[in-house]
Design a protein around this motif. Structure first.
Motif, short mmCIF file in Angstrom:
data_model
loop_
_atom_site.label_atom_id
_atom_site.label_comp_id
_atom_site.label_asym_id
_atom_site.label_seq_id
_atom_site.Cartn_x
_atom_site.Cartn_y
_atom_site.Cartn_z
N ILE A 184 0.84 -1.20 0.00
CA ILE A 184 0.00 0.00 0.00
C ILE A 184 0.87 1.25 0.00
CG2 ILE A 184 -1.80 1.28 1.22
CD1 ILE A 184 -2.75 -1.31 -0.07
N GLY A 185 2.00 1.20 0.70
CA GLY A 185 2.92 2.33 0.69
C GLY A 185 3.45 2.62 -0.70
N ILE A 186 3.80 1.56 -1.44
CA ILE A 186 4.28 1.74 -2.82
C ILE A 186 3.19 2.34 -3.68
CG2 ILE A 186 5.01 0.51 -4.89
CD1 ILE A 186 6.42 -1.51 -3.01
N PHE A 187 1.98 1.82 -3.58
CA PHE A 187 0.87 2.35 -4.38
C PHE A 187 0.63 3.82 -4.08
CE2 PHE A 187 -1.59 -1.88 -5.22
CZ PHE A 187 -0.58 -2.28 -6.07
N GLN A 188 0.67 4.19 -2.82
CA GLN A 188 0.44 5.59 -2.45
C GLN A 188 1.51 6.50 -3.04
OE1 GLN A 188 -1.90 5.06 1.84
NE2 GLN A 188 -0.06 6.28 1.72
N ARG A 189 2.77 6.09 -2.94
CA ARG A 189 3.85 6.92 -3.50
C ARG A 189 3.70 7.05 -5.01
NH1 ARG A 189 7.98 5.50 -6.17
NH2 ARG A 189 7.91 3.31 -5.49
N GLN A 190 3.42 5.94 -5.66
CA GLN A 190 3.27 5.98 -7.12
C GLN A 190 2.09 6.85 -7.53
OE1 GLN A 190 3.09 1.72 -7.77
NE2 GLN A 190 5.26 1.60 -8.30
N TYR A 191 1.01 6.79 -6.80
CA TYR A 191 -0.16 7.62 -7.12
C TYR A 191 0.18 9.10 -6.98
CZ TYR A 191 -4.93 9.40 -7.15
OH TYR A 191 -6.08 10.10 -7.46
N ARG A 192 0.84 9.47 -5.89
CA ARG A 192 1.21 10.87 -5.68
C ARG A 192 2.15 11.36 -6.76
NH1 ARG A 192 1.69 9.57 -0.11
NH2 ARG A 192 3.93 9.30 -0.49
N ASP A 193 3.04 10.47 -7.23
CA ASP A 193 4.03 10.87 -8.23
C ASP A 193 3.50 10.77 -9.65
OD1 ASP A 193 5.76 11.27 -6.14
OD2 ASP A 193 6.88 9.40 -6.44
N GLY A 194 2.24 10.38 -9.79
CA GLY A 194 1.65 10.28 -11.12
C GLY A 194 2.16 9.11 -11.93
N GLU A 195 2.65 8.08 -11.27
CA GLU A 195 3.16 6.90 -11.95
C GLU A 195 2.10 5.81 -11.98
OE1 GLU A 195 6.50 5.68 -9.69
OE2 GLU A 195 7.62 7.56 -9.97
N PRO A 196 2.16 4.91 -12.96
CA PRO A 196 1.27 3.75 -12.93
C PRO A 196 1.62 2.84 -11.75
CG PRO A 196 2.88 3.51 -14.68
CD PRO A 196 3.04 4.92 -14.15
N LEU A 197 0.63 2.22 -11.18
CA LEU A 197 0.87 1.33 -10.06
C LEU A 197 1.49 0.02 -10.58
CD1 LEU A 197 -2.44 1.73 -7.99
CD2 LEU A 197 -0.44 3.25 -8.15
N THR A 198 2.51 -0.46 -9.91
CA THR A 198 3.17 -1.70 -10.32
C THR A 198 2.58 -2.87 -9.55
OG1 THR A 198 4.93 -1.23 -8.73
CG2 THR A 198 5.31 -0.60 -11.01
N ILE A 199 2.06 -3.83 -10.29
CA ILE A 199 1.45 -5.01 -9.70
C ILE A 199 2.28 -6.23 -10.06
CG2 ILE A 199 -0.62 -6.45 -9.59
CD1 ILE A 199 -2.24 -4.04 -10.47
N VAL A 200 2.65 -6.97 -9.04
CA VAL A 200 3.43 -8.18 -9.26
C VAL A 200 2.54 -9.24 -9.91
CG1 VAL A 200 4.74 -10.02 -8.15
CG2 VAL A 200 4.94 -7.66 -7.32
N GLU A 201 3.04 -9.86 -10.97
CA GLU A 201 2.28 -10.91 -11.64
C GLU A 201 2.00 -12.08 -10.68
OE1 GLU A 201 4.79 -11.90 -14.95
OE2 GLU A 201 3.92 -10.34 -16.22
#
Length: 297
Positions: A184-201
């Motif tokens: 969730i921390g990674i998703f939040q940072r990526q969202y704030r930075d305007g990056e696509p969320l990275t999901i592990v396959e």
């Protein structure tokens, strides 16, 4: 737990810092001592309270270090200070062994020698695949063996203990950057930075996400009223990672699968509920609040 000496290993970490804040607030006449090696702990989360003291040291040294301090006899030990990441544990087996095997053995001895109650944060990874997932990675294996050690010390020597299990804890103060960041921390940072969320396959793997406030409340409830093993502090709902990403309402990309990851995770929290605990924060509400706040800037 009032008027006690309470030790929190990993007290400068994510869960540990929130736990110390709750202890300092709820038990102002108790002495609270954090023991943390600051591997992932941070000094900026220290709780500024007159009854809280921070020691920088490894749990492997806890017995020697405590003998040189003047805190008196510990009454209760919350043992949170272990290595706590799955894929990374393949790259750092020596560190996993030091923190999770040697360090926990010393903490167990510390509790037994001082007649202290041990509240241990086990790993929910042991419950996957009918118990076989404890062999998936060095982290899960050492955590499962620590549970065995504690149970045996209870049977052999009368150690007073309760073993709890955390499920993907998230919330304010979580790690957002680096190789030890939470999902969730990674998703939040990526969202704030305007990056696509990275999901592990493959993205269909599921987790039970539990808010930090609910985790701490469950931990305290178990410390006060629990006995023995089997206290799963989880929200009790499975979320596939693709579902979690959709809550943020933005683009996502898939990244290669990581070694040692389990396929599913969901807590049977009935034993903690029987102590009067209920999870109060829903992941979808937390993410909605975060997204609304991020949009406001």
């Amino acid at each position: 737990m009032e008027n006690n000496t309470i030790v929190v290993t990993g007290g400068a970490g994510f869960v540990g810092s929130h736990l110390i804040a709750a202890l300092a607030r709820d038990y102002p006449r108790s002495r609270i001592v954090s023991v943390d090696n600051y591997f992932t702990g941070r000094r900026d989360v220290h709780v500024d309270a007159p009854n809280v003291t921070y020691l920088e040291d490894s749990t492997a040294n806890i017995n020697k270090r405590w003998a040189n301090e003047s805190f008196g006899t510990p009454d209760i030990v919350f043992h949170l200070g272990e290595y706590a990441r799955i894929p990374q544990s393949f790259d750092e087996p020596d560190r996993v062994w030091e923190y999770n095997a040697w360090g926990t053995k010393e903490v167990v001895k510390f509790c037994l020698d001082n007649g202290a109650r041990l509240v241990y944060a086990g790993s929910s990874s042991k419950f996957g695949n009918d118990g076989q997932d404890e062999h998936l990675n060095p982290y899960a294996w050492t955590k499962a063996k620590n549970g065995e050690l504690i149970r045996n010390y209870g049977n052999w020597y009368g150690l007073d203990y309760v073993i709890t299990y955390f499920y993907n804890v998230y919330g304010p103060g979580q790690i957002e950057d680096g190789r030890y960041a939470t999902a969730i921390g990674i998703f939040q940072r990526q969202y704030r930075d305007g990056e696509p969320l990275t999901i592990v396959e493959p993205g269909t793997q599921s987790r039970d996400f539990t808010h930090i406030d609910d985790t701490v409340a469950g931990l305290l409830r178990c410390a006060e009223h629990g006995k023995g093993d089997g206290y799963l502090i989880g929200a009790g709902r499975e979320w596939q990672m693709l579902e979690v990403a959709k809550l943020f309402g933005c683009e996502h990309v898939m990244i290669p699968a990581k070694p040692g990851e389990r396929a599913r995770g969901e807590a049977d929290n009935s034993k903690v509920r029987a102590l009067g605990w209920e999870p109060k924060v829903a992941l979808e509400d937390y993410v909605a609040d975060f997204v609304a706040s991020a949009r406001r800037g």
